[in-house]
Design a protein around this motif. Structure first.
Motif, PDB file in Angstrom:
ATOM      1  N   ALA A 191       0.755  -1.181  -0.040  1.00  0.00           N
ATOM      2  CA  ALA A 191       0.132   0.240  -0.103  1.00  0.00           C
ATOM      3  C   ALA A 191       0.962   1.081  -0.069  1.00  0.00           C
ATOM      4  CB  ALA A 191      -0.966  -0.011   1.326  1.00  0.00           C
ATOM      5  N   TYR A 192       1.993   1.392   0.754  1.00  0.00           N
ATOM      6  CA  TYR A 192       2.839   2.374   0.912  1.00  0.00           C
ATOM      7  C   TYR A 192       3.407   2.569  -0.484  1.00  0.00           C
ATOM      8  CZ  TYR A 192       5.319   6.253   3.074  1.00  0.00           C
ATOM      9  OH  TYR A 192       5.823   7.438   3.533  1.00  0.00           O
ATOM     10  N   LEU A 193       3.987   1.616  -1.328  1.00  0.00           N
ATOM     11  CA  LEU A 193       4.541   1.416  -2.503  1.00  0.00           C
ATOM     12  C   LEU A 193       3.473   2.023  -3.491  1.00  0.00           C
ATOM     13  CD1 LEU A 193       6.725   1.309  -4.555  1.00  0.00           C
ATOM     14  CD2 LEU A 193       6.162  -1.240  -4.548  1.00  0.00           C
ATOM     15  N   ALA A 194       2.224   1.793  -3.516  1.00  0.00           N
ATOM     16  CA  ALA A 194       1.137   2.226  -4.348  1.00  0.00           C
ATOM     17  C   ALA A 194       1.146   3.688  -4.083  1.00  0.00           C
ATOM     18  CB  ALA A 194      -0.086   1.649  -4.083  1.00  0.00           C
ATOM     19  N   ASP A 195       1.156   4.469  -2.806  1.00  0.00           N
ATOM     20  CA  ASP A 195       1.171   5.593  -2.584  1.00  0.00           C
ATOM     21  C   ASP A 195       2.380   6.139  -3.722  1.00  0.00           C
ATOM     22  OD1 ASP A 195       0.531   7.986  -0.490  1.00  0.00           O
ATOM     23  OD2 ASP A 195       2.600   7.970  -0.938  1.00  0.00           O
ATOM     24  N   GLU A 196       3.511   5.808  -3.397  1.00  0.00           N
ATOM     25  CA  GLU A 196       4.457   6.387  -4.047  1.00  0.00           C
ATOM     26  C   GLU A 196       4.583   6.425  -5.560  1.00  0.00           C
ATOM     27  OE1 GLU A 196       6.725   8.103  -2.527  1.00  0.00           O
ATOM     28  OE2 GLU A 196       8.313   6.919  -1.376  1.00  0.00           O
ATOM     29  N   ILE A 197       3.869   5.214  -6.078  1.00  0.00           N
ATOM     30  CA  ILE A 197       3.531   5.012  -7.549  1.00  0.00           C
ATOM     31  C   ILE A 197       2.666   6.220  -7.983  1.00  0.00           C
ATOM     32  CG2 ILE A 197       2.853   3.523  -9.332  1.00  0.00           C
ATOM     33  CD1 ILE A 197       3.804   1.154  -7.482  1.00  0.00           C
ATOM     34  N   ALA A 198       1.585   6.315  -7.240  1.00  0.00           N
ATOM     35  CA  ALA A 198       0.606   7.330  -7.598  1.00  0.00           C
ATOM     36  C   ALA A 198       1.032   8.811  -7.562  1.00  0.00           C
ATOM     37  CB  ALA A 198      -0.271   7.477  -6.467  1.00  0.00           C
ATOM     38  N   HIS A 199       2.029   8.958  -6.641  1.00  0.00           N
ATOM     39  CA  HIS A 199       2.612  10.286  -6.828  1.00  0.00           C
ATOM     40  C   HIS A 199       3.428  10.402  -8.010  1.00  0.00           C
ATOM     41  CE1 HIS A 199       1.503  10.886  -2.535  1.00  0.00           C
ATOM     42  NE2 HIS A 199       1.737  12.399  -2.753  1.00  0.00           N
ATOM     43  N   CYS A 200       4.307   9.490  -8.469  1.00  0.00           N
ATOM     44  CA  CYS A 200       4.845   9.372  -9.651  1.00  0.00           C
ATOM     45  C   CYS A 200       4.101   9.728 -10.880  1.00  0.00           C
ATOM     46  CB  CYS A 200       5.573   8.099  -9.858  1.00  0.00           C
ATOM     47  SG  CYS A 200       7.040   7.691  -8.824  1.00  0.00           S
ATOM     48  N   PHE A 201       3.052   9.148 -10.915  1.00  0.00           N
ATOM     49  CA  PHE A 201       2.053   9.034 -12.207  1.00  0.00           C
ATOM     50  C   PHE A 201       1.288  10.695 -12.051  1.00  0.00           C
ATOM     51  CE2 PHE A 201       2.034   4.428 -12.532  1.00  0.00           C
ATOM     52  CZ  PHE A 201       2.573   4.439 -13.853  1.00  0.00           C
ATOM     53  N   HIS A 202       1.042  11.049 -10.854  1.00  0.00           N
ATOM     54  CA  HIS A 202       0.534  12.299 -10.850  1.00  0.00           C
ATOM     55  C   HIS A 202       1.588  13.467 -11.579  1.00  0.00           C
ATOM     56  CE1 HIS A 202      -2.009  15.763  -9.433  1.00  0.00           C
ATOM     57  NE2 HIS A 202      -0.713  15.968  -8.989  1.00  0.00           N
ATOM     58  N   ASP A 203       2.625  13.237 -11.177  1.00  0.00           N
ATOM     59  CA  ASP A 203       3.823  14.099 -11.675  1.00  0.00           C
ATOM     60  C   ASP A 203       4.090  14.015 -13.060  1.00  0.00           C
ATOM     61  OD1 ASP A 203       4.235  15.387  -9.235  1.00  0.00           O
ATOM     62  OD2 ASP A 203       5.938  14.058  -8.707  1.00  0.00           O
ATOM     63  N   LEU A 204       3.737  12.787 -13.610  1.00  0.00           N
ATOM     64  CA  LEU A 204       3.983  12.592 -15.333  1.00  0.00           C
ATOM     65  C   LEU A 204       2.693  12.768 -15.781  1.00  0.00           C
ATOM     66  CD1 LEU A 204       5.660   8.893 -14.963  1.00  0.00           C
ATOM     67  CD2 LEU A 204       6.658  11.029 -15.933  1.00  0.00           C
ATOM     68  N   GLY A 205       1.886  13.289 -15.224  1.00  0.00           N
ATOM     69  CA  GLY A 205       0.419  13.620 -16.024  1.00  0.00           C
ATOM     70  C   GLY A 205      -0.355  12.600 -16.392  1.00  0.00           C
ATOM     71  N   ARG A 206      -0.476  11.399 -15.632  1.00  0.00           N
ATOM     72  CA  ARG A 206      -1.330  10.361 -16.029  1.00  0.00           C
ATOM     73  C   ARG A 206      -2.482   9.920 -14.846  1.00  0.00           C
ATOM     74  NH1 ARG A 206       2.445   6.753 -18.662  1.00  0.00           N
ATOM     75  NH2 ARG A 206       1.059   5.015 -18.433  1.00  0.00           N
ATOM     76  N   PRO A 207      -3.381  10.859 -15.017  1.00  0.00           N
ATOM     77  CA  PRO A 207      -4.596  10.977 -13.903  1.00  0.00           C
ATOM     78  C   PRO A 207      -5.050   9.431 -13.713  1.00  0.00           C
ATOM     79  CG  PRO A 207      -5.126  11.981 -15.708  1.00  0.00           C
ATOM     80  CD  PRO A 207      -3.605  11.977 -15.900  1.00  0.00           C
ATOM     81  N   GLN A 208      -5.100   8.692 -14.719  1.00  0.00           N
ATOM     82  CA  GLN A 208      -5.990   7.381 -14.405  1.00  0.00           C
ATOM     83  C   GLN A 208      -5.042   6.710 -13.819  1.00  0.00           C
ATOM     84  OE1 GLN A 208      -7.280   6.021 -18.419  1.00  0.00           O
ATOM     85  NE2 GLN A 208      -9.234   6.891 -17.982  1.00  0.00           N
ATOM     86  N   HIS A 209      -3.727   6.425 -13.987  1.00  0.00           N
ATOM     87  CA  HIS A 209      -2.942   5.642 -13.214  1.00  0.00           C
ATOM     88  C   HIS A 209      -2.790   6.040 -11.893  1.00  0.00           C
ATOM     89  CE1 HIS A 209      -1.891   4.455 -17.458  1.00  0.00           C
ATOM     90  NE2 HIS A 209      -1.291   3.283 -16.804  1.00  0.00           N
ATOM     91  N   THR A 210      -2.757   7.400 -11.895  1.00  0.00           N
ATOM     92  CA  THR A 210      -2.737   7.990 -10.216  1.00  0.00           C
ATOM     93  C   THR A 210      -3.994   7.516  -9.500  1.00  0.00           C
ATOM     94  OG1 THR A 210      -1.675   9.987 -11.184  1.00  0.00           O
ATOM     95  CG2 THR A 210      -2.576  10.169  -9.124  1.00  0.00           C
TER      96      THR A 210
END
Length: 464
Positions: free
Chosen positions: A348-367
């Motif tokens: 779950a914590y890694l999912a949080d880090e991944i979500a922040h990555c995709f948010h910075d990359l401009g990928r809202p669905q993945h976020t």
């Protein structure tokens, strides 16, 4: 038939921690509650109620317990924590009920920050300082850097029992910090560090192993102090606290914990302050310096931060490469084999880090997908993380043009944030409003702005 003693939760509050320590010391002395009460001239019922956190202890009670249990003043040194907790409860009881409570408390904290702490808050993060510290850490020789035998004149010695008490205090402070944010607990942590922790560091450990344990534990306290400085917006202070913790890991010869501090704490701080390239250099230094000692969960955490730096720099390929490494490393991890300080780092914590990555990359669905995984596994007591991640989800929905959902989710984030005293939570609510700005004429967005002004006024963005 005797009553089964009530199970205590030392990490729940300062009062619970004190009660658990009193019970531990009483049982160590092999005293019943009735016998201790008779010795200190207080009732057995009062001893029971203090142990179960139903009553605040008086100074006279605490000093009498110290004398009867021959603790060397251990309970009296905890009294400032308990008194601080009593003052906080009194302030909350005196405040009017309703949604303005948190705003009033935050306003008081903001006013305090304009006073004595204002100079500290304004000190900026300095990338060059941590760059040099990272290189010094990488070149440092193995082995403890502080001498155990250098303070033999001290009348007291530090043993494992002292460290057990300090470890329990650190866990309590971490839990309170997760729930309430730094504004609620940072003063108590500072008092503990300046009093009890400094006393332990000034005395002689009973062995080299105890000394290393002590320095690693002290690093944990300064890591928490640094994290709380971030949460109050004092980034320069956070940098100094993290670097103190890093030096303590060298003293403890704990290379792995040092790599974690350098990458996860200082790296995240650099990102938070808008310095992704220095953050990337620090994390790669940490990876290099811990290659021979790393554990799977630690490696996963380090590579997740590397991925965050690449995402912030817009390098999607490199980001995904390091996320893949992090996922594979975490899949290999067995929590019981990992250091205690990394066991929080789960899927779950890694999912949080991944979500922040995709948010910075401009990928809202993945976020949104990864935030769903992170939020569904979060403990209800981790209120600050719930606020931050829910606000990020609202921002992602706003970027995707799903305005009704964004505003509804943002309201949930405001409700979480209003339960904390956290600068980071306020910052995230401000960012949500910025993401909704293109839709400011929509009724849902206007209503959300009014909701923030009412529920969390310090985070309100005034309309132009």
């Amino acid at each position: 038939m005797g009553q089964i003693p009530r199970t205590l939760q030392p990490s729940l509050s300062e009062r619970h921690f004190f009660g658990a320590e009193l019970r531990r010391l009483r049982e160590r002395a092999n005293f019943s509650q009735a016998r201790l009460g008779a010795m200190i001239r207080f009732s057995a019922d009062l001893v029971r109620r203090v142990e179960t956190a139903d009553r605040f202890p008086s100074r006279e009670f605490v000093e009498a317990c110290d004398k009867a249990l021959t603790t060397g003043g251990a309970l009296s040194r905890l009294l400032p924590l308990v008194e601080g907790s009593r003052a906080n409860e009194g302030m909350r009881a005196a405040s009017p009920s309703g949604p303005t409570n948190t705003g009033t408390l935050l306003a008081a904290l903001a006013e305090e920050a304009q006073g004595v702490a204002d100079m500290v808050v304004r000190v900026p993060f300095q990338p060059g300082v941590v760059d040099r510290a990272a290189q010094d850490w990488l070149k440092a020789s193995a082995g403890p850097h502080l001498s155990v035998a250098g303070r033999l004149g001290s009348p007291d010695q530090v043993d494992e029992e002292d460290l057990h008490s300090a470890e329990t205090a650190l866990e309590m402070f971490r839990q309170l910090d997760h729930t309430h944010g730094a504004g609620r607990v940072h003063a108590q942590v500072q008092r503990y560090v300046e009093g009890e922790l400094n006393r332990l560091l000034a005395n002689t450990p009973t062995s080299e192993a105890v000394g290393r344990h002590l320095y690693a534990l002290a690093a944990g306290f300064f890591e928490l102090c640094g994290y709380q400085a971030v949460d109050t917006g004092a980034h320069g202070l956070a940098q100094r606290r993290y670097l103190r913790a890093l030096r303590l890991t060298e003293a403890a010869d704990d290379r792995l914990y040092g790599s974690y501090l350098l990458a996860v704490n200082i790296g995240h701080l650099a990102l938070h302050c808008g310095h992704p390239e220095p953050a990337r250099r620090m994390v790669l230094t940490a990876v290099k310096g811990s290659e021979t000692r790393t554990m799977p969960a630690v490696a996963a955490a380090l590579h997740a931060v590397v991925a965050r730096t690449h995402a912030r720099l817009g390098r999607e390929g490199e980001c995904l490469t390091h996320l893949d490494i992090a996922e594979k490393q975490l899949a290999r991890s067995k929590p019981e084999d990992e250091p205690p300080w990394i066991r929080y780092f789960d899927a779950a914590y890694l999912a949080d880090e991944i979500a922040h990555c995709f948010h910075d990359l401009g990928r809202p669905q993945h976020t949104q997908r990864h935030l769903g995984d992170a939020l569904s596994a979060l403990s209800p007591t981790h209120v600050r993380r719930l606020a931050i991640d829910t606000a990020l989800l609202a921002s992602s929905l706003a970027v995707a043009g799903r305005i009704d959902e964004a505003c509804a989710t943002a309201r949930q984030a405001v409700d979480y944030a209003a339960r904390t005293t956290s600068h980071r939570c306020l910052q995230r609510i401000v960012e949500v409003q910025a993401d909704l700005e293109p839709y400011r004429c929509e009724p849902e967005v206007r209503e959300f702005g009014e909701y923030v002004r009412h529920r969390l006024p310090l985070a309100a963005v005034q309309p132009e």
